[in-house]
Design a protein around this motif. Sequence first.
Motif, mmCIF file in Angstrom:
data_model
loop_
_atom_site.group_PDB
_atom_site.id
_atom_site.type_symbol
_atom_site.label_atom_id
_atom_site.label_comp_id
_atom_site.label_asym_id
_atom_site.label_seq_id
_atom_site.Cartn_x
_atom_site.Cartn_y
_atom_site.Cartn_z
ATOM 1 N N ILE A 1 0.863 -1.172 0.000
ATOM 2 C CA ILE A 1 0.000 0.000 0.000
ATOM 3 C C ILE A 1 0.900 1.223 0.000
ATOM 4 C CG2 ILE A 1 -1.733 1.319 1.273
ATOM 5 C CD1 ILE A 1 -2.609 -1.343 2.552
ATOM 6 N N VAL A 2 0.805 2.015 -1.050
ATOM 7 C CA VAL A 2 1.535 3.274 -1.075
ATOM 8 C C VAL A 2 0.782 4.216 -0.142
ATOM 9 C CG1 VAL A 2 2.220 5.247 -2.483
ATOM 10 C CG2 VAL A 2 2.444 2.919 -3.395
ATOM 11 N N LEU A 3 1.469 4.690 0.883
ATOM 12 C CA LEU A 3 0.906 5.605 1.878
ATOM 13 C C LEU A 3 1.770 6.850 1.862
ATOM 14 C CD1 LEU A 3 -1.210 5.982 4.127
ATOM 15 C CD2 LEU A 3 0.437 4.944 5.705
ATOM 16 N N THR A 4 1.284 7.875 1.164
ATOM 17 C CA THR A 4 2.131 9.032 0.872
ATOM 18 C C THR A 4 1.346 10.330 0.959
ATOM 19 O OG1 THR A 4 3.655 9.940 -0.790
ATOM 20 C CG2 THR A 4 1.682 8.838 -1.620
ATOM 21 N N SER A 5 2.050 11.413 1.077
ATOM 22 C CA SER A 5 1.392 12.721 1.105
ATOM 23 C C SER A 5 1.215 13.290 -0.305
ATOM 24 C CB SER A 5 2.187 13.702 1.978
ATOM 25 O OG SER A 5 3.522 13.768 1.537
ATOM 26 N N SER A 6 1.770 12.625 -1.297
ATOM 27 C CA SER A 6 1.672 13.117 -2.668
ATOM 28 C C SER A 6 0.255 12.971 -3.215
ATOM 29 C CB SER A 6 2.635 12.364 -3.582
ATOM 30 O OG SER A 6 2.420 12.747 -4.927
ATOM 31 N N THR A 7 -0.226 14.051 -3.799
ATOM 32 C CA THR A 7 -1.533 14.027 -4.468
ATOM 33 C C THR A 7 -1.366 14.106 -5.988
ATOM 34 O OG1 THR A 7 -1.756 16.422 -4.295
ATOM 35 C CG2 THR A 7 -2.675 15.109 -2.487
ATOM 36 N N ALA A 8 -0.138 14.000 -6.450
ATOM 37 C CA ALA A 8 0.153 14.151 -7.875
ATOM 38 C C ALA A 8 -0.354 12.953 -8.673
ATOM 39 C CB ALA A 8 1.657 14.306 -8.091
ATOM 40 N N ASP A 9 -1.100 13.235 -9.742
ATOM 41 C CA ASP A 9 -1.598 12.176 -10.610
ATOM 42 C C ASP A 9 -0.452 11.324 -11.161
ATOM 43 O OD1 ASP A 9 -4.208 13.005 -10.208
ATOM 44 O OD2 ASP A 9 -4.341 14.091 -12.111
ATOM 45 N N ALA A 10 0.680 11.949 -11.446
ATOM 46 C CA ALA A 10 1.833 11.206 -11.973
ATOM 47 C C ALA A 10 2.318 10.158 -10.970
ATOM 48 C CB ALA A 10 2.963 12.173 -12.329
ATOM 49 N N SER B 1 2.773 4.586 -9.473
ATOM 50 C CA SER B 1 2.631 3.533 -8.461
ATOM 51 C C SER B 1 1.839 2.351 -8.994
ATOM 52 C CB SER B 1 1.955 4.096 -7.207
ATOM 53 O OG SER B 1 2.776 5.076 -6.612
ATOM 54 N N TYR B 2 0.716 2.636 -9.629
ATOM 55 C CA TYR B 2 -0.091 1.538 -10.182
ATOM 56 C C TYR B 2 0.585 0.882 -11.387
ATOM 57 C CZ TYR B 2 -3.971 2.391 -7.012
ATOM 58 O OH TYR B 2 -4.759 2.511 -5.900
ATOM 59 N N ASP B 3 1.336 1.662 -12.168
ATOM 60 C CA ASP B 3 2.102 1.069 -13.272
ATOM 61 C C ASP B 3 3.110 0.051 -12.753
ATOM 62 O OD1 ASP B 3 0.767 2.539 -15.196
ATOM 63 O OD2 ASP B 3 2.405 3.994 -15.496
ATOM 64 N N ARG B 4 3.545 0.244 -11.532
ATOM 65 C CA ARG B 4 4.522 -0.665 -10.924
ATOM 66 C C ARG B 4 3.838 -1.661 -9.983
ATOM 67 N NH1 ARG B 4 6.411 3.963 -12.488
ATOM 68 N NH2 ARG B 4 8.527 4.131 -13.322
ATOM 69 N N ALA C 1 1.442 -1.366 -7.519
ATOM 70 C CA ALA C 1 1.023 -1.115 -6.138
ATOM 71 C C ALA C 1 -0.369 -1.718 -5.971
ATOM 72 C CB ALA C 1 0.984 0.379 -5.845
ATOM 73 N N ASN C 2 -0.656 -2.221 -4.789
ATOM 74 C CA ASN C 2 -1.974 -2.799 -4.531
ATOM 75 C C ASN C 2 -2.995 -1.739 -4.156
ATOM 76 O OD1 ASN C 2 0.191 -4.998 -3.652
ATOM 77 N ND2 ASN C 2 -1.598 -5.983 -4.539
ATOM 78 N N ALA C 3 -2.520 -0.602 -3.662
ATOM 79 C CA ALA C 3 -3.403 0.510 -3.321
ATOM 80 C C ALA C 3 -2.563 1.772 -3.183
ATOM 81 C CB ALA C 3 -4.157 0.235 -2.024
ATOM 82 N N TYR C 4 -3.214 2.908 -3.385
ATOM 83 C CA TYR C 4 -2.558 4.206 -3.237
ATOM 84 C C TYR C 4 -3.421 5.019 -2.285
ATOM 85 C CZ TYR C 4 -0.049 8.464 -4.593
ATOM 86 O OH TYR C 4 0.734 9.602 -4.593
ATOM 87 N N VAL C 5 -2.866 5.374 -1.141
ATOM 88 C CA VAL C 5 -3.603 6.102 -0.115
ATOM 89 C C VAL C 5 -2.849 7.381 0.226
ATOM 90 C CG1 VAL C 5 -4.501 6.003 2.246
ATOM 91 C CG2 VAL C 5 -4.471 3.927 0.837
ATOM 92 N N GLU C 6 -3.570 8.492 0.166
ATOM 93 C CA GLU C 6 -2.970 9.769 0.548
ATOM 94 C C GLU C 6 -3.017 9.909 2.065
ATOM 95 O OE1 GLU C 6 -4.993 12.847 -1.627
ATOM 96 O OE2 GLU C 6 -4.663 11.797 -3.516
ATOM 97 N N LYS C 7 -1.869 10.270 2.655
ATOM 98 C CA LYS C 7 -1.781 10.451 4.099
ATOM 99 C C LYS C 7 -2.553 11.703 4.499
ATOM 100 C CE LYS C 7 2.991 9.265 4.426
ATOM 101 N NZ LYS C 7 4.293 9.796 4.789
ATOM 102 N N PRO C 8 -3.506 11.564 5.383
ATOM 103 C CA PRO C 8 -4.160 12.768 5.890
ATOM 104 C C PRO C 8 -3.266 13.464 6.918
ATOM 105 C CG PRO C 8 -5.342 10.774 6.577
ATOM 106 C CD PRO C 8 -4.121 10.342 5.839
#
Length: 145
Positions: free
Chosen positions: A94-103, A108-111, A113-120
């Motif tokens: 699970i990518v857990l990051t503060s990045s909101t960038a579409d890129a 992440s999904y191209d590589r 990742a099972n999920a992408y979650v923005e850190k609140p």
Amino acid sequence: MTDAEHVTGHIDILLVEDNPGDVRLTELALEEVGISHDLQVVKDGKAAVERLRGSESDPGPDLVLLDLDLPRLHGTEVLEELKSDPELRRLPVIVLTSSTADADVRASYDRHANAYVEKPADVDDFVEVARQIERFWLSTVRLPP
């Protein structure tokens, strides 16, 4: 049913995070939700890959929480390493990051990742994210052995 009663078992989590504040926030959120866990923390991408490719006697984690902006090896590079390794590709990340960038989301999904979650930023919101991770990844999904 309380969140602690909802947990179906114990989980080993590898948190790949270089920000001590985010590490502490993750620890607090996991405790607040009542997840029975062992949390190991590594502070850079290279250490994460080395840890996951460790010894045969170490079964490794059940789940990886991966930040993207890491020293020594970016999170997307960590994903590439893990998902290209036949022994590690099944490991849920699970990518857990503060990045909101579409890129970053795409990369992440191209590589795989099972999920992408923005850190609140808010503690209560972070606890809710941990609660959602618990509900889905620990109570609903069957993780690989």
